[in-house]
Each structure stands twice: as C-alpha cells, then as structure tokens.
Design a protein around this motif. Sequence first.
Motif, PDB file in Angstrom:
ATOM      1  N   PHE A  19       0.834  -1.201   0.000  1.00 23.65           N
ATOM      2  CA  PHE A  19       0.000   0.000   0.000  1.00 23.65           C
ATOM      3  C   PHE A  19       0.865   1.247   0.000  1.00 23.65           C
ATOM      4  O   PHE A  19       1.860   1.321   0.713  1.00 23.65           O
ATOM      5  N   THR A  20       0.438   2.228  -0.758  1.00 26.23           N
ATOM      6  CA  THR A  20       0.967   3.571  -0.552  1.00 26.23           C
ATOM      7  C   THR A  20       0.121   4.166   0.578  1.00 26.23           C
ATOM      8  O   THR A  20      -0.966   3.655   0.873  1.00 26.23           O
ATOM      9  N   GLN A  74      -3.376   4.788  -0.659  1.00 26.45           N
ATOM     10  CA  GLN A  74      -4.152   3.560  -0.833  1.00 26.45           C
ATOM     11  C   GLN A  74      -4.596   3.003   0.519  1.00 26.45           C
ATOM     12  O   GLN A  74      -5.708   2.491   0.650  1.00 26.45           O
ATOM     13  N   GLN A  92      -7.475   4.990   1.701  1.00 30.19           N
ATOM     14  CA  GLN A  92      -8.640   4.644   0.887  1.00 30.19           C
ATOM     15  C   GLN A  92      -9.241   3.314   1.326  1.00 30.19           C
ATOM     16  O   GLN A  92     -10.456   3.196   1.461  1.00 30.19           O
ATOM     17  N   VAL A  93      -8.398   2.322   1.576  1.00 32.36           N
ATOM     18  CA  VAL A  93      -8.881   1.010   2.013  1.00 32.36           C
ATOM     19  C   VAL A  93      -9.539   1.123   3.387  1.00 32.36           C
ATOM     20  O   VAL A  93     -10.590   0.526   3.635  1.00 32.36           O
TER      21      VAL A  93
END
Length: 177
Positions: free
Chosen positions: A91-92, A95, A98-99
């Motif tokens: 993951f960045t 991200q 967002q998740v």
Amino acid sequence: MEAIRFIVGTLLQVLLVMVFLLRVLLPLSRADSRNQLSQAVIRMTNPLVLPLRKVLPPIGKVDTASIVALIIVQAAAVAMMWLLGGYPGIFTPAQFIQVVFLMLVTTVLRFYIFALILYAILSWIAPGTYSPAASLLDTLCEPLLRPLRRIIPPLAGIDLSALFAIIILQAIHIAIT
C-alpha cells in the motif's frame, strides 16, 4: 493460513470495529445510555475513547473522540490483515487511507443491513415485547425507516420499509465495492 486470516479478520472487523461503530452510532441515534448493551459498549470502548476525549472535545452532538477511535481501530484492523496477507501488494499511504475508509463504509452498510434484518425478524416473531436488544435495534433502525415509511405506506398492515431499506443499502454496498 486462510483460516487464521478468517478468524483474525472476524474478530477485528466484526467484533472490535462493530463495537466502536456502535459507540459512534448510539449517541447519534439517541439510544438510551442506561440500556445494558449500551453500557457494555461504553465500557468496552472507554480505554481508547477517554484518553482521546481529553484531546478531542465533542463538537455539538458528535463525539469526535469516538469517531477518531473508530478510525484508529479500523486502520489497525486493515494493517493487521495486510500483515497477514489478506490484502495483496504494498500500500501507498493514500491507498491505505482509501482502504480504511472503504472498509469503514462497507462495515456501516453491513451493520445496518444485518440490524434491519434482525429488526424485521423481531417485529414478526415478538412484536411489542421489550428486550434491551430490541430497544437498541429500534433506536438504531428507526432513523433509516422513518423517511421510507412516509413514501411507502404499509401494504395490508405489513410494513415493507425495512425490506426497501435493505435493498437500498445492498445496492449502495454493491456500487461501492
């Protein structure tokens, strides 16, 4: 390994995140804080919420400390599942955020779908009886059902608002995921 991910995911997402979600939803729906289940939720979440409350005061009726605690618990659950290989790839930070928020929204939708199903079943099996769980379900579900009842009248004495609410929430869940 899949069984371990399932057990950890269930414990984190279904039990821990749901308890903190209830901590946020109960005051918003004006649930009775003297209800035994409300008291259990408050006691279980106090170790994280009370220290945050010293830093984050409530804004009106919104308990910001409870919301931040919910986001922290959801982020910890996502991080734990990522470490266990439940989410492929790296993951960045964007991200990851967002998740976390996507999982939080899907958790809220799943919670209300499940709560509405229980609410409907209880209204068929034991209408008008009191229990702490039924009282809490009523308090949580009524804000969703009240607007639908204005649009959809009872059909031959049967209230279909819960069915339509479940369909709408499920459609939103499908659109998001």
